[in-house]
Design a protein around this motif. Structure first.
Motif, mmCIF file in Angstrom:
data_model
loop_
_atom_site.group_PDB
_atom_site.id
_atom_site.type_symbol
_atom_site.label_atom_id
_atom_site.label_comp_id
_atom_site.label_asym_id
_atom_site.label_seq_id
_atom_site.Cartn_x
_atom_site.Cartn_y
_atom_site.Cartn_z
ATOM 1 N N THR A 70 0.984 -1.208 0.030
ATOM 2 C CA THR A 70 0.109 0.100 0.063
ATOM 3 C C THR A 70 1.084 1.136 0.154
ATOM 4 O O THR A 70 1.852 1.623 0.772
ATOM 5 N N PHE A 114 -2.624 5.696 -0.885
ATOM 6 C CA PHE A 114 -3.284 4.589 -0.062
ATOM 7 C C PHE A 114 -4.016 3.528 -0.743
ATOM 8 O O PHE A 114 -4.749 2.765 -0.451
ATOM 9 N N HIS A 115 -3.460 3.506 -2.098
ATOM 10 C CA HIS A 115 -4.078 2.295 -3.188
ATOM 11 C C HIS A 115 -2.916 1.183 -3.294
ATOM 12 O O HIS A 115 -1.631 1.485 -2.539
ATOM 13 N N LYS A 116 -3.210 0.172 -3.936
ATOM 14 C CA LYS A 116 -2.036 -1.054 -3.830
ATOM 15 C C LYS A 116 -1.274 -0.870 -5.267
ATOM 16 O O LYS A 116 -1.680 -0.674 -6.272
ATOM 17 N N LYS A 165 -2.547 -10.031 0.879
ATOM 18 C CA LYS A 165 -2.195 -8.829 1.910
ATOM 19 C C LYS A 165 -2.514 -9.186 3.403
ATOM 20 O O LYS A 165 -3.344 -9.682 3.502
ATOM 21 N N ILE A 170 -6.949 -11.728 -0.625
ATOM 22 C CA ILE A 170 -7.907 -10.514 -0.262
ATOM 23 C C ILE A 170 -8.589 -10.736 -1.771
ATOM 24 O O ILE A 170 -9.561 -9.751 -2.177
ATOM 25 N N GLY A 171 -8.443 -11.738 -2.644
ATOM 26 C CA GLY A 171 -9.036 -12.144 -3.723
ATOM 27 C C GLY A 171 -8.318 -12.619 -4.852
ATOM 28 O O GLY A 171 -7.286 -13.051 -4.630
ATOM 29 N N VAL A 185 -2.777 -2.206 -8.539
ATOM 30 C CA VAL A 185 -3.910 -3.312 -8.206
ATOM 31 C C VAL A 185 -5.181 -2.795 -7.636
ATOM 32 O O VAL A 185 -5.227 -2.170 -6.610
ATOM 33 N N HIS A 186 -6.354 -3.063 -8.239
ATOM 34 C CA HIS A 186 -7.613 -2.517 -7.559
ATOM 35 C C HIS A 186 -8.636 -3.087 -8.397
ATOM 36 O O HIS A 186 -8.523 -4.402 -8.934
ATOM 37 N N VAL A 187 -9.853 -2.766 -8.265
ATOM 38 C CA VAL A 187 -11.001 -3.512 -8.650
ATOM 39 C C VAL A 187 -10.976 -3.952 -9.960
ATOM 40 O O VAL A 187 -11.659 -4.506 -10.577
ATOM 41 N N ILE A 226 -8.640 -7.253 -10.000
ATOM 42 C CA ILE A 226 -8.737 -8.292 -8.884
ATOM 43 C C ILE A 226 -10.209 -8.200 -8.397
ATOM 44 O O ILE A 226 -10.856 -7.298 -8.622
ATOM 45 N N GLU A 227 -10.797 -9.519 -7.930
ATOM 46 C CA GLU A 227 -12.081 -9.738 -7.634
ATOM 47 C C GLU A 227 -12.204 -10.463 -6.418
ATOM 48 O O GLU A 227 -11.332 -11.294 -6.127
ATOM 49 N N SER A 228 -13.378 -10.280 -5.767
ATOM 50 C CA SER A 228 -13.753 -10.787 -4.343
ATOM 51 C C SER A 228 -13.968 -12.385 -4.690
ATOM 52 O O SER A 228 -14.691 -12.553 -5.651
ATOM 53 N N ASN A 229 -13.874 -13.074 -3.706
ATOM 54 C CA ASN A 229 -14.088 -14.636 -3.602
ATOM 55 C C ASN A 229 -15.530 -14.691 -2.878
ATOM 56 O O ASN A 229 -15.927 -16.042 -2.848
#
Lengths: 387, 98
Positions: free
Chosen positions: B16, B47-49, B63, B68-69, B81-83, B86-89
């Motif tokens: 981050t 503050f993003h990745k 992370k 985290i996905g 790296v953001h939406v 990457i996606e949620s599981n």
């Protein structure tokens, strides 16, 4: 450690001495506010529920209203009913009276409508408020304090700074014999396996996994992607990409203490066993805070990355941000700047001590910024339909 | 150089950033007393990745030492790296076949 507060007959201690005016249903909410507007040092809890609810949903609303009236920060209660609603005002009053505090009740339909109810309600409320004003604070041990942990408007700094610092403060309170409640089951999704290892036994760990699965199943059963709401658009703008990332940052609020038990929404926190509890509340801040206050919490620590103004009618809310820019932008709302961890190299434990000291000062009577601004956000978590 | 990013756990494949990192600027971090630096191949908002190593499509994004996905496309070291990648599981009712 000793702090100051109001001794209640049931053995608990309040850090505020509110006269609560509680409507038993939506139909009495506006009248309750009208009465409160007339009476200094009273607070109304207007809500949209209390009628045409059934089963567990009805029970949860009833239990929450009883818990709010029973909270140690409430010295006396006026219940205002319409007279024909599902939650009977006389039964609500009777339940709260079991805590041995003064509870009065009026019904709008029996007082001659708005004008009669306001006249009778204000007369009773002003008399109770004067009575409460005579009560002196006494010393009590900080181990009687129940701290509600909440986060809202999170961003990536929450998991880096404010939540770990609040976790350190929570551990300090628990080391002094006190109690903390971690909440927001939605924000345990993806981090439950870590917290489960910290439960005192397998039974508690299983309950923890069960409440997380139950919450996740609600989204699955709707056929929706939870990302429609969690993380929120603001969380995403703040750098949080998934619910797992948000959750892993969230659980830092709970420090390192073992989890003693899992509580239902609004369930009374056991006073015999102190330490860390988890309460099954939604990720929506206001409803979540209400559940913990109904459970007996006298004080709230609330972390925010994006910044929120949230207060509560019953418990002081201490606001902490991990985002140094948010602290500058919303300085009138935020009490503690944990952003120092990021841009000044101050340690998590140092800010944890600062937050603990703030908890002690606020318990002793210092107003939080939310109190100064008159913030009284209030909502009850519903789990069923309105019929 | 002063650290301008945080690697939460040594297993992580993202960091981050604590300030806006412009394309071509370097991030500096430290984990387990070891210095780390990497050039950003695109701008990373504060503050993003940023990806610390190449992450293949379908691999876990790590992370805090945890998933985290999943990466939805191949991500190169130094990329944002953001939406979008990457996606949620979890809580994916939309993926349930009716």
């Amino acid at each position: 450690m000793k702090i100051l507060g109001y001794k209640r007959i049931n053995g608990t201690y309040g850090i505020r001495n509110h006269l609560a005016i509680i409507p038993s249903s939506i139909c009495a909410s506006d009248t309750a506010v009208k009465i409160s507007n007339l009476v200094s040092n009273s607070i109304a809890l207007p809500h949209q529920h209390g009628c045409c609810q059934v089963g567990e949903d009805y029970k949860q609303t009833f239990k929450t209203l009883v818990g709010l009236g029973s909270n140690p920060n409430v010295g006396a209660v006026l219940v205002v009913g319409l007279g024909c609603e599902g939650i009977k005002p006389e039964i609500l009053a009777e339940e709260i009276r079991k805590e041995n505090k003064r509870v009065e009740m009026i019904k709008i339909q029996e007082c001659g409508g708005t004008l009669g109810a306001v006249k009778e309600g204000a007369r009773l409320a002003s008399e109770m408020a004067r009575e409460l004003s005579k009560q002196q604070k006494v010393e009590f041990d900080i181990s009687n304090l129940i701290l509600a942990l909440e986060c809202g408007g999170s961003d990536s700094t929450s998991g880096m700074a404010s939540n770990p610092a609040v976790g350190a403060a929570s551990d300090l309170l628990i080391n002094h014999g006190g109690t903390s409640i971690l909440s927001e089951t939605t924000e345990l999704i993806g981090a439950e396996h870590i917290l489960a290892k910290r439960c005192i036994n397998e039974n508690v760990a299983k309950k923890l996994i069960d409440i997380v699965n139950r919450t996740e199943r609600r989204a699955l059963n709707m056929g929706e992607d939870l990302r429609g709401s969690q993380p929120t658009p603001g969380n995403i703008e703040g750098g949080l990409s998934t619910i797992e990332e948000k959750s892993l940052g969230c659980i830092y609020k709970a420090g390192n203490a073992p989890v003693q038990e899992i509580l239902e929404y609004g369930e009374q926190v056991p006073t015999k066993v102190k330490g860390l509890y988890v309460m099954d509340t939604p990720g929506e801040d206001i409803d979540s805070i209400t559940g913990m206050i109904a459970g007996g919490a006298q004080i709230v620590v609330f972390t925010t990355g994006r910044g929120t103004p949230t207060g509560s009618p019953i418990a002081p809310v201490i606001k902490v941000t991990g985002n140094p820019l948010t602290y500058k932008k919303m300085i009138d709302n935020i009490d503690v700047n944990a952003g120092k961890i990021i841009d000044e190299g101050v340690t998590v434990n140092q800010v944890g001590e600062e937050i603990f000291n703030e908890i002690v000062e606020v318990a002793n009577g210092k107003s939080t910024k939310a109190e100064s601004m008159g913030h009284n956000e209030f909502g009850i978590f519903r789990i069923g339909y309105t019929f | 150089m002063k650290n301008n990013s945080v690697i939460a756990n040594s297993k992580d494949n993202v960091a981050t950033v604590c300030t806006v990192i412009k394309k071509g600027e370097k991030i500096y971090s430290e984990i387990n007393n070891k210095k780390f630096e990497l050039k950003a191949v695109e701008e990373i908002p504060d503050f993003h990745k940023i990806a610390l190593k190449d992450i293949k499509q379908g691999e876990n994004v790590i992370k805090y030492g945890e998933s985290i996905g999943l990466a939805t496309k191949n991500i190169k070291a130094g990329e944002y790296v953001h939406v979008h990648n990457i996606e949620s599981n979890r809580g994916r009712g939309d993926k349930i076949v009716k």
